[in-house]
Write a protein that holds these residues in place. Structure first.
Motif, mmCIF file in Angstrom:
data_model
loop_
_atom_site.group_PDB
_atom_site.id
_atom_site.type_symbol
_atom_site.label_atom_id
_atom_site.label_comp_id
_atom_site.label_asym_id
_atom_site.label_seq_id
_atom_site.Cartn_x
_atom_site.Cartn_y
_atom_site.Cartn_z
ATOM 1 N N ILE A 1 2.753 19.875 -6.296
ATOM 2 C CA ILE A 1 2.997 18.627 -7.431
ATOM 3 C C ILE A 1 3.582 19.283 -8.569
ATOM 4 O O ILE A 1 3.027 20.052 -9.175
ATOM 5 N N ILE A 2 4.833 18.795 -9.052
ATOM 6 C CA ILE A 2 5.545 19.275 -9.988
ATOM 7 C C ILE A 2 6.133 18.447 -10.947
ATOM 8 O O ILE A 2 6.576 17.435 -10.654
ATOM 9 N N GLY A 3 6.065 18.791 -12.271
ATOM 10 C CA GLY A 3 6.617 18.087 -13.160
ATOM 11 C C GLY A 3 7.456 19.228 -14.161
ATOM 12 O O GLY A 3 7.514 20.221 -13.761
ATOM 13 N N HIS A 4 8.234 18.743 -15.020
ATOM 14 C CA HIS A 4 8.952 19.545 -15.947
ATOM 15 C C HIS A 4 8.215 20.827 -16.456
ATOM 16 O O HIS A 4 8.694 21.966 -16.508
ATOM 17 N N ASP A 5 7.005 20.571 -17.058
ATOM 18 C CA ASP A 5 6.144 21.517 -17.609
ATOM 19 C C ASP A 5 5.910 22.560 -16.251
ATOM 20 O O ASP A 5 5.773 23.707 -16.924
ATOM 21 N N ASP A 6 5.605 22.263 -15.133
ATOM 22 C CA ASP A 6 5.504 23.328 -14.214
ATOM 23 C C ASP A 6 6.717 23.838 -14.036
ATOM 24 O O ASP A 6 6.519 25.315 -13.687
ATOM 25 N N LEU A 7 8.000 23.364 -14.172
ATOM 26 C CA LEU A 7 9.015 24.298 -13.864
ATOM 27 C C LEU A 7 9.389 25.335 -14.810
ATOM 28 O O LEU A 7 9.863 26.239 -14.708
ATOM 29 N N GLU A 8 8.714 24.795 -16.092
ATOM 30 C CA GLU A 8 8.685 26.020 -17.280
ATOM 31 C C GLU A 8 7.891 27.145 -17.255
ATOM 32 O O GLU A 8 7.863 27.984 -17.898
ATOM 33 N N GLU A 9 6.832 26.811 -16.112
ATOM 34 C CA GLU A 9 5.497 27.780 -16.124
ATOM 35 C C GLU A 9 6.316 29.035 -15.547
ATOM 36 O O GLU A 9 6.650 28.736 -14.046
ATOM 37 N N PRO A 10 6.241 30.209 -15.991
ATOM 38 C CA PRO A 10 6.719 31.440 -15.090
ATOM 39 C C PRO A 10 6.113 31.748 -13.890
ATOM 40 O O PRO A 10 4.880 31.676 -13.981
ATOM 41 N N GLY A 11 6.651 31.740 -12.879
ATOM 42 C CA GLY A 11 6.196 32.242 -11.464
ATOM 43 C C GLY A 11 5.741 31.213 -10.744
ATOM 44 O O GLY A 11 5.096 31.028 -9.742
ATOM 45 N N TYR A 12 5.705 29.762 -11.347
ATOM 46 C CA TYR A 12 5.040 28.780 -10.585
ATOM 47 C C TYR A 12 5.743 28.408 -9.298
ATOM 48 O O TYR A 12 5.067 28.272 -8.178
ATOM 49 N N VAL A 13 7.080 28.082 -9.381
ATOM 50 C CA VAL A 13 7.852 27.787 -8.242
ATOM 51 C C VAL A 13 7.591 29.176 -7.028
ATOM 52 O O VAL A 13 7.428 28.835 -5.923
ATOM 53 N N GLU A 14 7.659 30.179 -7.574
ATOM 54 C CA GLU A 14 7.729 31.285 -6.694
ATOM 55 C C GLU A 14 6.289 31.302 -5.964
ATOM 56 O O GLU A 14 6.275 31.545 -4.550
ATOM 57 N N GLU A 15 5.253 31.192 -6.702
ATOM 58 C CA GLU A 15 3.954 31.089 -6.003
ATOM 59 C C GLU A 15 3.588 29.791 -5.203
ATOM 60 O O GLU A 15 3.112 29.831 -4.052
ATOM 61 N N ALA A 16 4.055 28.838 -5.544
ATOM 62 C CA ALA A 16 3.852 27.286 -5.005
ATOM 63 C C ALA A 16 4.514 27.432 -3.786
ATOM 64 O O ALA A 16 4.177 26.976 -2.701
ATOM 65 N N PHE A 17 5.752 28.017 -3.738
ATOM 66 C CA PHE A 17 6.516 28.055 -2.246
ATOM 67 C C PHE A 17 6.764 29.090 -1.646
ATOM 68 O O PHE A 17 7.495 29.566 -0.676
ATOM 69 N N LYS A 18 5.975 30.359 -2.157
ATOM 70 C CA LYS A 18 6.022 31.652 -1.746
ATOM 71 C C LYS A 18 7.525 31.953 -1.470
ATOM 72 O O LYS A 18 7.971 32.532 0.129
ATOM 73 N N MET A 19 8.365 31.987 -2.333
ATOM 74 C CA MET A 19 9.672 32.496 -2.229
ATOM 75 C C MET A 19 10.139 33.676 -3.274
ATOM 76 O O MET A 19 9.380 33.478 -4.221
ATOM 77 N N PRO A 20 10.921 34.381 -3.015
ATOM 78 C CA PRO A 20 11.257 35.408 -4.315
ATOM 79 C C PRO A 20 12.062 34.789 -5.073
ATOM 80 O O PRO A 20 12.428 33.435 -4.925
ATOM 81 N N ALA A 21 12.064 35.596 -6.364
ATOM 82 C CA ALA A 21 12.597 34.823 -7.582
ATOM 83 C C ALA A 21 13.992 34.249 -7.420
ATOM 84 O O ALA A 21 14.363 33.229 -8.026
ATOM 85 N N GLU A 22 15.038 34.737 -6.683
ATOM 86 C CA GLU A 22 16.418 34.376 -6.505
ATOM 87 C C GLU A 22 16.326 32.794 -5.844
ATOM 88 O O GLU A 22 17.129 32.318 -6.564
ATOM 89 N N GLU A 23 15.576 32.818 -4.795
ATOM 90 C CA GLU A 23 15.489 31.370 -4.175
ATOM 91 C C GLU A 23 14.767 30.349 -5.088
ATOM 92 O O GLU A 23 15.051 29.223 -5.093
ATOM 93 N N ALA A 24 13.516 30.966 -5.772
ATOM 94 C CA ALA A 24 13.053 30.079 -6.598
ATOM 95 C C ALA A 24 13.896 29.548 -7.817
ATOM 96 O O ALA A 24 13.479 28.390 -8.018
#
Length: 88
Positions: free
Chosen positions: A54-77
């Motif tokens: 569940i993602i909003g703009h505030d989550d996108l600004e949270e360091p490491g959130y996308v990487e952790e949520a989708f289990k992907m490396p930093a470049e892909e995230a």
């Protein structure tokens, strides 16, 4: 058998956008679900990866959130994050 105790059981109209695109590092196949339930945030499903968040703009600004949520490396995230900034 005991009676089932529901915390909630709601049906709601949603708006779903299916999108697939090629990034520099991989292909992304996503479903973006808009609903009233998550206070303006979207339910983002990575169809091929079998993950969702569940993602909003505030989550996108949270360091490491996308990487952790989708289990992907930093470049892909970062590719995914850039796309989500455009569509959320």
């Amino acid at each position: 058998m005991t009676e089932r105790f529901f915390l909630y059981d709601d049906t709601e109209q949603t708006k779903t956008r299916f999108v697939s695109f090629m990034g520099e590092h991989q292909r992304y196949d996503l479903a973006l679900i808009q609903t009233e339930r998550y206070y303006g945030k979207r339910l983002v499903l990575d169809i091929q990866g079998g993950r969702f968040a569940i993602i909003g703009h505030d989550d996108l600004e949270e360091p490491g959130y996308v990487e952790e949520a989708f289990k992907m490396p930093a470049e892909e995230a970062e590719e995914l994050r850039a796309f989500l900034y455009e569509v959320l």
